[in-house]
Write a protein that holds these residues in place. Structure first.
Motif, PDB file in Angstrom:
ATOM      1  N   ILE A   1       2.145  12.579  -3.474  1.00 25.06           N
ATOM      2  CA  ILE A   1       0.768  12.092  -3.411  1.00 25.06           C
ATOM      3  C   ILE A   1       0.508  11.588  -1.997  1.00 25.06           C
ATOM      4  O   ILE A   1       1.230  10.734  -1.489  1.00 25.06           O
ATOM      5  CB  ILE A   1       0.510  10.972  -4.429  1.00 25.06           C
ATOM      6  N   LYS A   2      -0.532  12.144  -1.364  1.00 21.23           N
ATOM      7  CA  LYS A   2      -0.923  11.710  -0.031  1.00 21.23           C
ATOM      8  C   LYS A   2      -2.332  11.139  -0.074  1.00 21.23           C
ATOM      9  O   LYS A   2      -3.229  11.739  -0.659  1.00 21.23           O
ATOM     10  CB  LYS A   2      -0.873  12.871   0.959  1.00 21.23           C
ATOM     11  N   ILE A   3      -2.509   9.997   0.563  1.00 22.35           N
ATOM     12  CA  ILE A   3      -3.825   9.382   0.714  1.00 22.35           C
ATOM     13  C   ILE A   3      -4.135   9.378   2.204  1.00 22.35           C
ATOM     14  O   ILE A   3      -3.474   8.682   2.981  1.00 22.35           O
ATOM     15  CB  ILE A   3      -3.835   7.953   0.136  1.00 22.35           C
ATOM     16  N   ILE A   4      -5.116  10.160   2.602  1.00 20.48           N
ATOM     17  CA  ILE A   4      -5.375  10.419   4.017  1.00 20.48           C
ATOM     18  C   ILE A   4      -6.774   9.922   4.380  1.00 20.48           C
ATOM     19  O   ILE A   4      -7.751  10.253   3.701  1.00 20.48           O
ATOM     20  CB  ILE A   4      -5.277  11.931   4.320  1.00 20.48           C
TER      21      ILE A   4
ATOM     22  N   ILE B   1       4.395   5.442   5.339  1.00 26.52           N
ATOM     23  CA  ILE B   1       3.096   5.153   5.922  1.00 26.52           C
ATOM     24  C   ILE B   1       3.121   5.521   7.399  1.00 26.52           C
ATOM     25  O   ILE B   1       3.931   4.990   8.166  1.00 26.52           O
ATOM     26  CB  ILE B   1       2.720   3.671   5.749  1.00 26.52           C
ATOM     27  N   ASN B   2       2.256   6.443   7.784  1.00 21.75           N
ATOM     28  CA  ASN B   2       2.102   6.834   9.183  1.00 21.75           C
ATOM     29  C   ASN B   2       0.670   6.545   9.601  1.00 21.75           C
ATOM     30  O   ASN B   2      -0.270   6.992   8.944  1.00 21.75           O
ATOM     31  CB  ASN B   2       2.418   8.321   9.373  1.00 21.75           C
ATOM     32  N   SER B   3       0.522   5.814  10.703  1.00 21.04           N
ATOM     33  CA  SER B   3      -0.814   5.388  11.095  1.00 21.04           C
ATOM     34  C   SER B   3      -0.956   5.356  12.606  1.00 21.04           C
ATOM     35  O   SER B   3      -0.019   5.007  13.326  1.00 21.04           O
ATOM     36  CB  SER B   3      -1.102   3.987  10.515  1.00 21.04           C
ATOM     37  N   SER B   4      -2.132   5.731  13.080  1.00 18.61           N
ATOM     38  CA  SER B   4      -2.462   5.629  14.501  1.00 18.61           C
ATOM     39  C   SER B   4      -3.964   5.475  14.647  1.00 18.61           C
ATOM     40  O   SER B   4      -4.734   5.882  13.770  1.00 18.61           O
ATOM     41  CB  SER B   4      -1.986   6.869  15.270  1.00 18.61           C
TER      42      SER B   4
ATOM     43  N   ILE C   1      -0.735   7.787   3.815  1.00 18.78           N
ATOM     44  CA  ILE C   1       0.200   7.122   2.906  1.00 18.78           C
ATOM     45  C   ILE C   1       0.748   8.181   1.964  1.00 18.78           C
ATOM     46  O   ILE C   1      -0.015   8.845   1.257  1.00 18.78           O
ATOM     47  CB  ILE C   1      -0.506   6.012   2.111  1.00 18.78           C
ATOM     48  N   GLU C   2       2.060   8.352   1.971  1.00 20.11           N
ATOM     49  CA  GLU C   2       2.688   9.378   1.143  1.00 20.11           C
ATOM     50  C   GLU C   2       3.627   8.737   0.132  1.00 20.11           C
ATOM     51  O   GLU C   2       4.485   7.931   0.482  1.00 20.11           O
ATOM     52  CB  GLU C   2       3.465  10.373   2.005  1.00 20.11           C
ATOM     53  N   LEU C   3       3.449   9.109  -1.121  1.00 19.41           N
ATOM     54  CA  LEU C   3       4.307   8.629  -2.212  1.00 19.41           C
ATOM     55  C   LEU C   3       5.066   9.827  -2.772  1.00 19.41           C
ATOM     56  O   LEU C   3       4.466  10.853  -3.097  1.00 19.41           O
ATOM     57  CB  LEU C   3       3.467   7.988  -3.303  1.00 19.41           C
ATOM     58  N   ILE C   4       6.392   9.698  -2.870  1.00 18.83           N
ATOM     59  CA  ILE C   4       7.235  10.781  -3.383  1.00 18.83           C
ATOM     60  C   ILE C   4       8.021  10.252  -4.575  1.00 18.83           C
ATOM     61  O   ILE C   4       8.774   9.286  -4.463  1.00 18.83           O
ATOM     62  CB  ILE C   4       8.204  11.297  -2.306  1.00 18.83           C
ATOM     63  N   LEU C   5       7.837  10.912  -5.719  1.00 19.17           N
ATOM     64  CA  LEU C   5       8.485  10.463  -6.962  1.00 19.17           C
ATOM     65  C   LEU C   5       9.218  11.626  -7.608  1.00 19.17           C
ATOM     66  O   LEU C   5       8.659  12.710  -7.784  1.00 19.17           O
ATOM     67  CB  LEU C   5       7.431   9.917  -7.932  1.00 19.17           C
TER      68      LEU C   5
END
Length: 369
Positions: free
Chosen positions: A301-304, A339-342, A349-353
């Protein structure tokens, strides 16, 4: 002999060179009273004895060049085999970089045979065993904290669900009854225009209140999760987010069915909810996208967003409540959160399950873009 602790020291020495073993044995007896020393000459022998006896050894002293295994592969396999038993590497190689590498592979210490003394060996054994004991205690304490956090989270979600039901069923029904009474009063009105206008205004207010009650109940515990599953709930969340904020938002999902337990569903939803709340407060974004992919037993799940990004001091602040909440919820379901941010590219925000082996509670709704 130094006054070593009266703790029983059981030491497994994995060494095929008779001279080196004799030297190590002498050093150990010089510093430790009545140690139990077991020698094996191959990795295979070490494997057999460790599997048979379990974690009864204080430390394992490991030569890096055995007849059946050597180098990095030997360290990796031995550390994996020993689990909670500290592994001290003894070697004739003076490669400093390899020594650092061995520590990164899980070895407790790295000692050169040519520099070995009874004191240095004794210190390494004591420090390694004590460090391992403390780490094991901390890990056990963390497990208890995680278990308590999980129970607290479950209790919180159950309480939210109860309050949501009561708000929806009790308060919602009262408002619906009031609306019906007002509608009945309006029908029985004898042509009083002012009264009819007042009743219409009251009905409109009641309608707004009913919608607010539904909204509050859904935010406490989205009924869609229980009835239609995670995908439908996130779809609703995205639609509501766009309606409230005016930020262009959409959902991409390559799956029409998710197989997981109830608690992962709830926590994933809460992570998405928290992420969107943070975007509203801080990101200054104009668009948001949530991507959901279910591939090879893993849910991604990615929240961009295209906002101003998360400041570095906030991103690395352990007390940042929004980020902490997402990370803790990810930990509760054994998921990875990246979490990668600039400031130029916004935030991802990436969630891996891992969904393998989860209980078969489907999303119960077919959804396609």
């Amino acid at each position: 002999m130094m006054n070593a602790s009266k703790t029983e020291y059981r030491i497994l020495v994995v060494e095929d060179n008779p001279g080196d073993f004799a030297l190590v044995e002498d050093f150990i007896f010089e510093q430790i009273e009545s140690p139990i020393i077991i020698q094996v000459k191959t990795f295979k022998e070490a494997e057999e004895i460790l599997i048979k006896t379990g974690p009864v050894y204080t430390v394992v002293l490991l030569d890096l060049s055995l007849p059946d295994r050597a180098g990095e592969a030997l360290i990796y396999e031995m550390v994996k085999l020993c689990r909670n038993i500290p592994v001290i590497v003894l070697t004739g190689y003076t490669d400093f970089a390899f020594g650092v590498k061995s520590l990164s592979l899980g070895a407790s210490d790295y000692l050169l045979k040519e520099d070995l003394t009874s004191i240095s060996l004794y210190k390494s054994i004591i420090y390694s065993s004590e460090r391992k004991r403390i780490i094991s205690a901390l890990e056990e304490s963390e497990k208890r904290v995680r278990s308590f956090a999980n129970q607290l989270n479950n209790a919180l979600e159950e309480e939210r669900a109860r309050i949501s039901r009561e708000i929806h069923d009790e308060f919602g029904q009262h408002l619906s009854g009031l609306k019906m009474s007002l509608s009945s009063l309006k029908k029985s009105n004898n042509g009083n225009h002012e009264l009819e206008t007042l009743i219409s205004a009251l009905v409109a207010d009641v309608n707004i209140s009913i919608e607010s009650v539904r909204q509050i109940a859904n935010e406490l515990r989205p009924v869609l999760i229980d009835k239609l599953g995670l995908i439908a709930a996130i779809e609703w969340l995205v639609a509501e987010f766009e309606k409230k904020t005016g930020i262009s938002s959409y959902l991409e999902a390559d799956t029409d069915q998710l197989v997981m337990d109830e608690m992962p569903e709830i926590n994933i939803f809460r992570i998405c909810q928290e992420a969107l709340t943070n975007i509203t407060k801080h990101a200054n974004a104009t668009s948001v996208k949530i991507q959901i992919k279910n591939t090879d037993g893993q849910l991604f799940i990615k929240i961009i967003d295209n906002g101003s990004g998360i400041k570095s001091k906030t991103l690395h602040n352990p007390l940042s409540m929004g980020l902490l909440n997402m990370k803790e919820r990810a930990n509760l379901i054994d998921a990875k959160l990246n979490i990668n941010s600039s400031s130029q590219n916004g935030t991802i925000i990436e969630l891996i399950l891992d969904t393998n082996g989860k209980k078969n509670i489907n999303s119960r709704r077919s959804f396609r873009n």
